[in-house]
Design a protein around this motif. Structure first.
Motif, PDB file in Angstrom:
ATOM      1  N   VAL A 152      49.421  22.659  22.889  1.00 49.45           N
ATOM      2  CA  VAL A 152      50.109  23.932  23.081  1.00 49.45           C
ATOM      3  C   VAL A 152      50.486  24.075  24.568  1.00 49.45           C
ATOM      4  CG1 VAL A 152      48.168  25.487  23.594  1.00 49.45           C
ATOM      5  CG2 VAL A 152      49.969  26.231  22.048  1.00 49.45           C
ATOM      6  N   GLU A 153      51.608  24.813  24.808  1.00 52.12           N
ATOM      7  CA  GLU A 153      52.117  24.898  26.184  1.00 52.12           C
ATOM      8  C   GLU A 153      51.226  25.797  27.054  1.00 52.12           C
ATOM      9  OE1 GLU A 153      56.046  26.554  26.307  1.00 52.12           O
ATOM     10  OE2 GLU A 153      56.057  26.538  28.510  1.00 52.12           O
ATOM     11  N   LEU A 154      50.783  25.267  28.188  1.00 50.42           N
ATOM     12  CA  LEU A 154      49.970  26.046  29.133  1.00 50.42           C
ATOM     13  C   LEU A 154      50.783  26.288  30.402  1.00 50.42           C
ATOM     14  CD1 LEU A 154      46.522  24.203  28.855  1.00 50.42           C
ATOM     15  CD2 LEU A 154      47.130  26.399  27.853  1.00 50.42           C
ATOM     16  N   VAL A 155      50.579  27.450  30.998  1.00 49.52           N
ATOM     17  CA  VAL A 155      51.260  27.723  32.275  1.00 49.52           C
ATOM     18  C   VAL A 155      50.192  28.012  33.332  1.00 49.52           C
ATOM     19  CG1 VAL A 155      53.452  28.534  31.356  1.00 49.52           C
ATOM     20  CG2 VAL A 155      51.567  30.138  31.585  1.00 49.52           C
ATOM     21  N   PRO A 156      50.433  27.580  34.575  1.00 52.70           N
ATOM     22  CA  PRO A 156      49.444  27.841  35.616  1.00 52.70           C
ATOM     23  C   PRO A 156      49.448  29.317  36.027  1.00 52.70           C
ATOM     24  CG  PRO A 156      51.330  26.632  36.495  1.00 52.70           C
ATOM     25  CD  PRO A 156      51.583  26.805  35.040  1.00 52.70           C
ATOM     26  N   VAL A 157      48.280  29.863  36.278  1.00 55.95           N
ATOM     27  CA  VAL A 157      48.156  31.242  36.806  1.00 55.95           C
ATOM     28  C   VAL A 157      47.138  31.227  37.948  1.00 55.95           C
ATOM     29  CG1 VAL A 157      48.744  32.560  34.717  1.00 55.95           C
ATOM     30  CG2 VAL A 157      46.399  31.802  35.055  1.00 55.95           C
ATOM     31  N   GLU A 158      47.377  32.099  38.916  1.00 57.73           N
ATOM     32  CA  GLU A 158      46.411  32.253  40.007  1.00 57.73           C
ATOM     33  C   GLU A 158      45.382  33.289  39.580  1.00 57.73           C
ATOM     34  OE1 GLU A 158      46.825  30.662  43.462  1.00 57.73           O
ATOM     35  OE2 GLU A 158      47.605  29.471  41.800  1.00 57.73           O
ATOM     36  N   VAL A 159      44.103  32.933  39.657  1.00 60.64           N
ATOM     37  CA  VAL A 159      43.042  33.869  39.271  1.00 60.64           C
ATOM     38  C   VAL A 159      42.106  34.038  40.464  1.00 60.64           C
ATOM     39  CG1 VAL A 159      41.030  34.201  37.762  1.00 60.64           C
ATOM     40  CG2 VAL A 159      43.130  33.248  36.825  1.00 60.64           C
ATOM     41  N   GLU A 160      41.754  35.309  40.738  1.00 60.77           N
ATOM     42  CA  GLU A 160      40.826  35.559  41.838  1.00 60.77           C
ATOM     43  C   GLU A 160      39.436  35.748  41.244  1.00 60.77           C
ATOM     44  OE1 GLU A 160      42.321  38.639  44.368  1.00 60.77           O
ATOM     45  OE2 GLU A 160      40.569  38.503  45.690  1.00 60.77           O
ATOM     46  N   THR A 161      38.569  34.824  41.464  1.00 63.49           N
ATOM     47  CA  THR A 161      37.175  34.981  41.029  1.00 63.49           C
ATOM     48  C   THR A 161      36.469  35.816  42.107  1.00 63.49           C
ATOM     49  OG1 THR A 161      36.127  33.137  42.196  1.00 63.49           O
ATOM     50  CG2 THR A 161      37.328  32.595  40.161  1.00 63.49           C
ATOM     51  N   PRO A 162      35.229  36.213  41.893  1.00 65.52           N
ATOM     52  CA  PRO A 162      34.524  36.941  42.967  1.00 65.52           C
ATOM     53  C   PRO A 162      34.398  36.094  44.240  1.00 65.52           C
ATOM     54  CG  PRO A 162      33.402  37.255  40.878  1.00 65.52           C
ATOM     55  CD  PRO A 162      34.454  36.219  40.636  1.00 65.52           C
ATOM     56  N   LEU A 163      34.658  34.798  44.155  1.00 69.63           N
ATOM     57  CA  LEU A 163      34.443  33.925  45.308  1.00 69.63           C
ATOM     58  C   LEU A 163      35.718  33.397  45.962  1.00 69.63           C
ATOM     59  CD1 LEU A 163      31.439  31.963  43.836  1.00 69.63           C
ATOM     60  CD2 LEU A 163      31.388  33.828  45.473  1.00 69.63           C
ATOM     61  N   GLU A 164      36.749  33.118  45.135  1.00 71.40           N
ATOM     62  CA  GLU A 164      37.975  32.567  45.726  1.00 71.40           C
ATOM     63  C   GLU A 164      39.123  32.614  44.734  1.00 71.40           C
ATOM     64  OE1 GLU A 164      36.992  28.505  46.687  1.00 71.40           O
ATOM     65  OE2 GLU A 164      37.262  27.867  44.610  1.00 71.40           O
ATOM     66  N   VAL A 165      40.290  32.243  45.216  1.00 70.46           N
ATOM     67  CA  VAL A 165      41.462  32.180  44.339  1.00 70.46           C
ATOM     68  C   VAL A 165      41.562  30.760  43.791  1.00 70.46           C
ATOM     69  CG1 VAL A 165      43.984  32.327  44.258  1.00 70.46           C
ATOM     70  CG2 VAL A 165      42.682  33.995  45.604  1.00 70.46           C
ATOM     71  N   THR A 166      41.822  30.675  42.489  1.00 69.06           N
ATOM     72  CA  THR A 166      41.890  29.352  41.856  1.00 69.06           C
ATOM     73  C   THR A 166      43.084  29.296  40.906  1.00 69.06           C
ATOM     74  OG1 THR A 166      40.769  27.905  40.265  1.00 69.06           O
ATOM     75  CG2 THR A 166      40.163  30.186  40.172  1.00 69.06           C
ATOM     76  N   THR A 167      43.641  28.109  40.717  1.00 70.90           N
ATOM     77  CA  THR A 167      44.714  27.939  39.731  1.00 70.90           C
ATOM     78  C   THR A 167      44.079  27.601  38.378  1.00 70.90           C
ATOM     79  OG1 THR A 167      46.170  27.131  41.454  1.00 70.90           O
ATOM     80  CG2 THR A 167      46.812  26.633  39.181  1.00 70.90           C
ATOM     81  N   GLN A 168      44.425  28.424  37.381  1.00 74.27           N
ATOM     82  CA  GLN A 168      43.908  28.214  36.032  1.00 74.27           C
ATOM     83  C   GLN A 168      45.091  28.108  35.067  1.00 74.27           C
ATOM     84  OE1 GLN A 168      40.336  28.131  35.231  1.00 74.27           O
ATOM     85  NE2 GLN A 168      40.473  27.691  37.426  1.00 74.27           N
ATOM     86  N   TYR A 169      44.800  27.915  33.784  1.00 72.90           N
ATOM     87  CA  TYR A 169      45.884  27.702  32.814  1.00 72.90           C
ATOM     88  C   TYR A 169      45.746  28.643  31.621  1.00 72.90           C
ATOM     89  CZ  TYR A 169      46.859  23.831  35.763  1.00 72.90           C
ATOM     90  OH  TYR A 169      47.171  23.114  36.865  1.00 72.90           O
ATOM     91  N   ARG A 170      46.859  29.263  31.248  1.00 76.42           N
ATOM     92  CA  ARG A 170      46.862  30.151  30.077  1.00 76.42           C
ATOM     93  C   ARG A 170      47.979  29.722  29.126  1.00 76.42           C
ATOM     94  NH1 ARG A 170      45.689  35.884  33.143  1.00 76.42           N
ATOM     95  NH2 ARG A 170      43.604  35.234  33.781  1.00 76.42           N
ATOM     96  N   ILE A 171      47.800  30.090  27.875  1.00 81.10           N
ATOM     97  CA  ILE A 171      48.846  29.776  26.877  1.00 81.10           C
ATOM     98  C   ILE A 171      50.089  30.613  27.207  1.00 81.10           C
ATOM     99  CG2 ILE A 171      49.436  29.976  24.420  1.00 81.10           C
ATOM    100  CD1 ILE A 171      46.383  29.407  23.932  1.00 81.10           C
ATOM    101  N   ALA A 172      51.238  29.950  27.253  1.00 81.17           N
ATOM    102  CA  ALA A 172      52.481  30.636  27.623  1.00 81.17           C
ATOM    103  C   ALA A 172      52.720  31.821  26.685  1.00 81.17           C
ATOM    104  CB  ALA A 172      53.637  29.644  27.554  1.00 81.17           C
ATOM    105  N   GLU A 173      53.097  32.953  27.282  1.00 78.25           N
ATOM    106  CA  GLU A 173      53.287  34.181  26.513  1.00 78.25           C
ATOM    107  C   GLU A 173      54.415  34.020  25.488  1.00 78.25           C
ATOM    108  OE1 GLU A 173      54.121  38.639  27.885  1.00 78.25           O
ATOM    109  OE2 GLU A 173      52.767  37.488  29.181  1.00 78.25           O
ATOM    110  N   ASP A 174      54.206  34.555  24.323  1.00 76.82           N
ATOM    111  CA  ASP A 174      55.226  34.580  23.276  1.00 76.82           C
ATOM    112  C   ASP A 174      55.769  33.178  22.931  1.00 76.82           C
ATOM    113  OD1 ASP A 174      56.511  36.073  21.406  1.00 76.82           O
ATOM    114  OD2 ASP A 174      58.201  36.623  22.683  1.00 76.82           O
TER     115      ASP A 174
END
Ligand code: PRP
Ligand code: URA
Length: 212
Positions: free
Chosen positions: A51-73
């Motif tokens: 399935v298609e994943l897109v990168p997203v920037e996520v801020e954890t309590p410790l740092e910003v990290t690039t994560q992957y989510r399923i593309a919307e719609d």
């Protein structure tokens, strides 16, 4: 079925357990419906690996990290009416916001030829990954026609999911649509003279909806 690279048959103990109850003629409508849904959810987990994943920037309590989510719609579900409806909730458990199209097909009981009587698909379906669902892949006529209907409307990424298949149905789909991955929870022995899968589970639509 090893000769077809796009056919995936599950060999999972949990599916085996649930299929054995599903087949039992004494299993009532409510439990039958629940089992179809549960098996579909397990199959969806397995069939969504690309399935298609897109990168997203996520801020954890410790740092910003690039994560992957399923593309919307990016996902659509298309049940083949009527029995395919029994699988919709199972896919929705995994992709709750997926839009749903419907293709109506019935098999002529004499000729076993499928007839399309309805087709309503969500806008933009041609750019989505489509899960075409039907619990029974018998001669494969309904699935082949439904795949043709989706392709005619521009769909390019389609996966077919069926709970139980006969070798005849797998051969028909794999040869007519070699570009479509086919996910089947259980491969059965064959078809009887009325086109019913053996050992099978009987008429899936009737068992889901209490008709006949
Ligand atoms: C059943 C089943 C598939 C089809 C499979 O539907 O749900 O759509 O038969 O058979 P095939 O592979 O030989 O085409 P049916 O025509 O009984 O309609 P229903 O879902 O409305 O009961
Ligand atoms: N459709 C069903 O519902 N069951 C079969 O065994 C074959 C086609």
């Amino acid at each position: 079925m090893k000769q077809y690279k796009n056919v995936f048959i599950f060999d999972h103990p949990l599916i085996k357990h649930k299929i054995s109850i599903l087949r039992d003629k004494n299993t009532g409508m409510k439990e039958f419906r629940e089992l179809i849904e549960e098996i579909t959810t397990i199959m969806t987990y397995e069939s969504m690996r690309d399935v298609e994943l897109v990168p997203v920037e996520v801020e954890t309590p410790l740092e910003v990290t690039t994560q992957y989510r399923i593309a919307e719609d990016s996902i659509a579900i298309v049940p083949i009416l009527r029995a395919g409806l029994g699988m919709v909730n199972g896919v929705h458990k995994v992709f709750p916001t997926a839009k749903v199209g419907h293709i109506g097909m019935y098999r002529d009981e004499e000729t076993l030829e499928p007839h399309e009587y309805y087709c309503k698909l969500p806008e933009g379906i041609e750019n989505k990954m489509v899960f075409l669902i039907d619990p029974m892949l018998a001669t494969g006529g309904s699935a082949c026609d439904a795949l043709n209907a989706l392709k005619k409307r521009g769909c390019k990424k389609i996966k077919l999911m069926s709970v139980i298949a006969a070798p005849e149905g797998i051969k028909a789909v794999a040869e007519a649509h070699p570009d479509v991955p086919v996910y089947v929870s259980t491969l059965d022995r064959g078809l009887n003279e009325h086109g019913y899968i053996l050992p099978g589970l009987g008429d899936a639509g009737d068992r889901l909806y209490g008709t006949k």
